[in-house]
Scaffold this motif. Structure first.
Motif, PDB file in Angstrom:
ATOM      1  N   GLY A 150     -71.985  26.945   4.867  1.00 28.14           N
ATOM      2  CA  GLY A 150     -71.474  26.618   6.189  1.00 28.14           C
ATOM      3  C   GLY A 150     -71.237  27.868   7.021  1.00 28.14           C
ATOM      4  N   GLY A 151     -70.689  27.657   8.204  1.00 21.30           N
ATOM      5  CA  GLY A 151     -70.447  28.804   9.064  1.00 21.30           C
ATOM      6  C   GLY A 151     -69.560  28.468  10.242  1.00 21.30           C
ATOM      7  N   LEU A 152     -69.193  29.504  10.960  1.00 22.02           N
ATOM      8  CA  LEU A 152     -68.373  29.404  12.168  1.00 22.02           C
ATOM      9  C   LEU A 152     -69.118  30.148  13.259  1.00 22.02           C
ATOM     10  CD1 LEU A 152     -65.406  28.413  12.936  1.00 22.02           C
ATOM     11  CD2 LEU A 152     -64.751  30.805  12.688  1.00 22.02           C
ATOM     12  N   TYR A 153     -69.328  29.501  14.400  1.00 20.71           N
ATOM     13  CA  TYR A 153     -70.093  30.156  15.452  1.00 20.71           C
ATOM     14  C   TYR A 153     -69.282  30.252  16.739  1.00 20.71           C
ATOM     15  CZ  TYR A 153     -71.012  25.798  17.969  1.00 20.71           C
ATOM     16  OH  TYR A 153     -70.864  24.646  18.680  1.00 20.71           O
ATOM     17  N   ARG A 154     -69.611  31.253  17.516  1.00 21.60           N
ATOM     18  CA  ARG A 154     -68.976  31.458  18.814  1.00 21.60           C
ATOM     19  C   ARG A 154     -69.825  30.755  19.869  1.00 21.60           C
ATOM     20  NH1 ARG A 154     -66.763  37.352  20.721  1.00 21.60           N
ATOM     21  NH2 ARG A 154     -65.354  36.640  22.376  1.00 21.60           N
ATOM     22  N   PRO A 155     -69.279  29.763  20.592  1.00 22.19           N
ATOM     23  CA  PRO A 155     -70.093  29.000  21.547  1.00 22.19           C
ATOM     24  C   PRO A 155     -70.601  29.880  22.685  1.00 22.19           C
ATOM     25  CG  PRO A 155     -67.768  28.470  21.808  1.00 22.19           C
ATOM     26  CD  PRO A 155     -67.880  29.308  20.573  1.00 22.19           C
ATOM     27  N   ALA A 166     -76.090  25.073  19.271  1.00 23.39           N
ATOM     28  CA  ALA A 166     -75.235  24.601  18.179  1.00 23.39           C
ATOM     29  C   ALA A 166     -75.996  23.641  17.274  1.00 23.39           C
ATOM     30  CB  ALA A 166     -73.988  23.923  18.749  1.00 23.39           C
ATOM     31  N   ALA A 167     -76.796  22.748  17.880  1.00 23.79           N
ATOM     32  CA  ALA A 167     -77.576  21.797  17.082  1.00 23.79           C
ATOM     33  C   ALA A 167     -78.529  22.528  16.156  1.00 23.79           C
ATOM     34  CB  ALA A 167     -78.341  20.852  17.999  1.00 23.79           C
ATOM     35  N   ASN A 168     -79.074  23.631  16.629  1.00 25.88           N
ATOM     36  CA  ASN A 168     -80.000  24.407  15.809  1.00 25.88           C
ATOM     37  C   ASN A 168     -79.291  25.038  14.611  1.00 25.88           C
ATOM     38  OD1 ASN A 168     -82.901  25.239  15.988  1.00 25.88           O
ATOM     39  ND2 ASN A 168     -81.971  27.257  15.748  1.00 25.88           N
ATOM     40  N   MET A 169     -78.046  25.472  14.817  1.00 25.45           N
ATOM     41  CA  MET A 169     -77.283  26.046  13.711  1.00 25.45           C
ATOM     42  C   MET A 169     -76.962  24.984  12.664  1.00 25.45           C
ATOM     43  SD  MET A 169     -74.750  28.854  15.393  1.00 25.45           S
ATOM     44  CE  MET A 169     -74.451  29.492  13.772  1.00 25.45           C
ATOM     45  N   HIS A 170     -76.649  23.770  13.126  1.00 28.06           N
ATOM     46  CA  HIS A 170     -76.385  22.677  12.187  1.00 28.06           C
ATOM     47  C   HIS A 170     -77.636  22.361  11.372  1.00 28.06           C
ATOM     48  CE1 HIS A 170     -72.317  21.263  13.165  1.00 28.06           C
ATOM     49  NE2 HIS A 170     -72.567  21.669  14.400  1.00 28.06           N
ATOM     50  N   ALA A 171     -78.795  22.498  12.000  1.00 28.83           N
ATOM     51  CA  ALA A 171     -80.045  22.154  11.322  1.00 28.83           C
ATOM     52  C   ALA A 171     -80.319  23.075  10.140  1.00 28.83           C
ATOM     53  CB  ALA A 171     -81.211  22.210  12.309  1.00 28.83           C
ATOM     54  N   LEU A 172     -79.819  24.308  10.202  1.00 25.45           N
ATOM     55  CA  LEU A 172     -80.066  25.251   9.112  1.00 25.45           C
ATOM     56  C   LEU A 172     -79.269  24.875   7.877  1.00 25.45           C
ATOM     57  CD1 LEU A 172     -81.377  27.785   8.008  1.00 25.45           C
ATOM     58  CD2 LEU A 172     -79.582  29.147   9.111  1.00 25.45           C
ATOM     59  N   SER A 173     -77.970  24.639   8.052  1.00 32.11           N
ATOM     60  CA  SER A 173     -77.138  24.231   6.921  1.00 32.11           C
ATOM     61  C   SER A 173     -75.759  23.834   7.424  1.00 32.11           C
ATOM     62  CB  SER A 173     -77.001  25.363   5.896  1.00 32.11           C
ATOM     63  OG  SER A 173     -76.172  24.975   4.820  1.00 32.11           O
ATOM     64  N   ASP A 174     -75.337  22.652   7.096  1.00 33.27           N
ATOM     65  CA  ASP A 174     -73.980  22.208   7.420  1.00 33.27           C
ATOM     66  C   ASP A 174     -73.028  22.572   6.285  1.00 33.27           C
ATOM     67  OD1 ASP A 174     -73.895  21.114   9.977  1.00 33.27           O
ATOM     68  OD2 ASP A 174     -74.848  19.250   9.333  1.00 33.27           O
ATOM     69  N   PRO A 175     -71.708  22.573   6.541  1.00 31.61           N
ATOM     70  CA  PRO A 175     -71.066  22.315   7.820  1.00 31.61           C
ATOM     71  C   PRO A 175     -70.990  23.570   8.682  1.00 31.61           C
ATOM     72  CG  PRO A 175     -69.400  22.638   6.134  1.00 31.61           C
ATOM     73  CD  PRO A 175     -70.726  22.749   5.446  1.00 31.61           C
ATOM     74  N   VAL A 176     -71.097  23.388   9.997  1.00 30.85           N
ATOM     75  CA  VAL A 176     -70.971  24.482  10.946  1.00 30.85           C
ATOM     76  C   VAL A 176     -69.864  24.115  11.926  1.00 30.85           C
ATOM     77  CG1 VAL A 176     -72.105  25.800  12.770  1.00 30.85           C
ATOM     78  CG2 VAL A 176     -73.379  25.166  10.723  1.00 30.85           C
ATOM     79  N   PHE A 177     -68.968  25.053  12.188  1.00 31.01           N
ATOM     80  CA  PHE A 177     -67.800  24.795  13.021  1.00 31.01           C
ATOM     81  C   PHE A 177     -67.787  25.741  14.228  1.00 31.01           C
ATOM     82  CE2 PHE A 177     -66.792  23.993   8.570  1.00 31.01           C
ATOM     83  CZ  PHE A 177     -66.348  22.675   8.605  1.00 31.01           C
ATOM     84  N   GLY A 183     -61.953  24.758  14.494  1.00 29.10           N
ATOM     85  CA  GLY A 183     -63.095  25.173  13.697  1.00 29.10           C
ATOM     86  C   GLY A 183     -62.688  26.019  12.503  1.00 29.10           C
ATOM     87  N   THR A 184     -61.722  26.922  12.720  1.00 25.63           N
ATOM     88  CA  THR A 184     -61.252  27.767  11.627  1.00 25.63           C
ATOM     89  C   THR A 184     -60.626  26.924  10.523  1.00 25.63           C
ATOM     90  OG1 THR A 184     -60.867  29.620  13.145  1.00 25.63           O
ATOM     91  CG2 THR A 184     -59.754  29.698  11.012  1.00 25.63           C
ATOM     92  N   MET A 185     -59.866  25.906  10.917  1.00 20.51           N
ATOM     93  CA  MET A 185     -59.257  25.031   9.918  1.00 20.51           C
ATOM     94  C   MET A 185     -60.330  24.256   9.151  1.00 20.51           C
ATOM     95  SD  MET A 185     -56.127  25.724   9.971  1.00 20.51           S
ATOM     96  CE  MET A 185     -55.553  24.417   8.888  1.00 20.51           C
ATOM     97  N   GLY A 186     -61.392  23.851   9.864  1.00 23.27           N
ATOM     98  CA  GLY A 186     -62.477  23.144   9.197  1.00 23.27           C
ATOM     99  C   GLY A 186     -63.181  24.020   8.180  1.00 23.27           C
ATOM    100  N   LEU A 187     -63.448  25.261   8.567  1.00 25.49           N
ATOM    101  CA  LEU A 187     -64.103  26.185   7.630  1.00 25.49           C
ATOM    102  C   LEU A 187     -63.188  26.481   6.446  1.00 25.49           C
ATOM    103  CD1 LEU A 187     -66.528  28.027   6.993  1.00 25.49           C
ATOM    104  CD2 LEU A 187     -65.359  29.840   8.261  1.00 25.49           C
ATOM    105  N   LEU A 188     -61.893  26.660   6.730  1.00 24.91           N
ATOM    106  CA  LEU A 188     -60.934  26.932   5.657  1.00 24.91           C
ATOM    107  C   LEU A 188     -60.928  25.795   4.637  1.00 24.91           C
ATOM    108  CD1 LEU A 188     -58.639  28.681   4.506  1.00 24.91           C
ATOM    109  CD2 LEU A 188     -57.073  27.467   6.029  1.00 24.91           C
ATOM    110  N   LYS A 189     -60.948  24.562   5.126  1.00 25.77           N
ATOM    111  CA  LYS A 189     -60.966  23.405   4.233  1.00 25.77           C
ATOM    112  C   LYS A 189     -62.246  23.390   3.390  1.00 25.77           C
ATOM    113  CE  LYS A 189     -60.661  18.353   4.255  1.00 25.77           C
ATOM    114  NZ  LYS A 189     -60.544  17.144   5.130  1.00 25.77           N
ATOM    115  N   HIS A 190     -63.371  23.713   4.028  1.00 27.91           N
ATOM    116  CA  HIS A 190     -64.647  23.743   3.313  1.00 27.91           C
ATOM    117  C   HIS A 190     -64.638  24.809   2.217  1.00 27.91           C
ATOM    118  CE1 HIS A 190     -68.938  23.952   2.534  1.00 27.91           C
ATOM    119  NE2 HIS A 190     -68.963  25.208   2.929  1.00 27.91           N
ATOM    120  N   ILE A 191     -64.156  25.993   2.549  1.00 25.37           N
ATOM    121  CA  ILE A 191     -64.113  27.085   1.565  1.00 25.37           C
ATOM    122  C   ILE A 191     -63.136  26.750   0.442  1.00 25.37           C
ATOM    123  CG2 ILE A 191     -63.577  29.525   1.215  1.00 25.37           C
ATOM    124  CD1 ILE A 191     -66.102  29.132   2.807  1.00 25.37           C
ATOM    125  N   ARG A 192     -61.991  26.226   0.815  1.00 28.42           N
ATOM    126  CA  ARG A 192     -60.970  25.910  -0.188  1.00 28.42           C
ATOM    127  C   ARG A 192     -61.473  24.894  -1.207  1.00 28.42           C
ATOM    128  NH1 ARG A 192     -55.880  25.148   2.775  1.00 28.42           N
ATOM    129  NH2 ARG A 192     -55.404  27.325   2.239  1.00 28.42           N
TER     130      ARG A 192
END
Length: 310
Positions: A150-155, A166-177, A183-192
């Motif tokens: 997954g990843g975190l991107y700057r809009p 953003a759609a292109n980043m999701h296409a590479l590999s989810d989850p992307v926040f 978004g940070t909380m989403g990535l934190l949950k994914h990593i945890r």
């Protein structure tokens, strides 16, 4: 929503700019791979960078950190930066092609055994990198081999462009926040949960810690290190290094950075990126407003005035 997560509506100028870029991307993707890379590299280097001020910004940044560098050398580096940016952009818009090419690309580095061990044990891994070479190439190399990262991107500032970006980043590999509190909380949950993710740390943030980058103060967020500490994630710098042919890459996974003080961890991540830039400065995105020295000076004056009082 937090302030940084407010959605911009966009105006006619943004809409027109997006349509032009969409058309250029569509045209380039219809061409053979090497031809499209040459086209986009040329378009950004010769047309977009001069008109948008990216060349001047790159040269100003180079003068900021290396004031003794001759102007001709700064211009040559700025041109290589624009060329690389154009190639990187269109490479990342061809997700299937990028995955296919990176599936057989060299994957090396002292960190490989440890990330493979972490994957086998279900331990989370947080990769960190900068805007160097093609920063999506190492992620694509692992995703093509069956990894989920997954990843975190700057809009993007242009909301119309950001929609397909953003759609292109999701296409590479989810989850992307999207960058921001949510978004940070989403990535934190994914990593945890034992997942893997990527963060790019080399962007200006007024809330960042005062860490020197290439000899000049460059406020840097410590959130990547803090997430690694909270989740006990392996903290691994990686780099997608463009080869001399301008087409292929080396995906290098460096030795993990030991856990400790978050600022010290980000200082070490910064040193790793500085070493790559020293090897080839034309591969780093000097077009970013990384230092903002005037803004930093104003903030320092305000802090000094506040300390002195009325």
């Amino acid at each position: 929503m937090a302030k940084g997560e407010e959605k911009a509506r966009g105006g006619w100028g943004d809409w027109i700019s997006d349509r032009v870029l969409r058309g250029l991307i569509r045209l380039a993707l219809a061409l053979p791979h090497r031809t499209r890379l040459r086209l986009m590299g040329w378009a950004v280097r010769r047309v977009i960078a001069p008109l948008a001020g990216y060349r001047k910004r790159a040269m100003d940044n180079l003068a900021h950190v290396w004031p003794e560098m001759p102007e001709a050398e700064r211009r040559a580096i700025a041109d290589r930066v624009a060329e690389n940016a154009g190639r990187t952009m269109i490479e990342n818009y061809d997700v299937k092609g990028l995955l296919a090419r990176m599936q057989h690309a060299p994957v090396t580095g002292d960190g490989l055994p440890e990330i493979e061990r972490a994957r086998a044990e279900g331990r989370p891994v947080l990769f960190v990198t900068g805007h160097y070479g093609n920063f999506e190439a190492p992620r694509a190399a692992l995703v093509a081999r069956g990894w989920r990262i997954g990843g975190l991107y700057r809009p993007m500032a242009n909301p119309f462009f950001n929609e397909h970006y953003a759609a292109n980043m999701h296409a590479l590999s989810d989850p992307v926040f999207e960058q921001g509190r949510r978004g940070t909380m989403g990535l934190l949950k994914h990593i945890r949960g034992g997942g893997m993710g990527v963060l790019l740390f080399d962007v200006y943030s007024s809330d960042g810690a005062p860490i020197d980058f290439l000899g000049q103060p460059a406020p840097t967020l410590t959130s990547a290190a803090e997430i690694a500490l909270k989740t006990d994630a392996l903290f691994v710098p990686f780099f997608g290094i463009r080869r001399a042919d301008g087409v292929s890459f080396d995906a290098v996974f460096e030795a993990p950075i030991p856990h400790g003080d978050p600022v010290e961890m980000m200082k070490e991540a910064t040193r790793r990126l500085e070493a790559r830039i020293a090897e080839d400065p034309g591969q780093w995105f000097w077009i970013h407003r990384r230092w903002k020295p005037r803004r930093q000076a104003r903030r320092q004056r305000k802090r000094a005035a506040a300390r002195m009082g009325p």
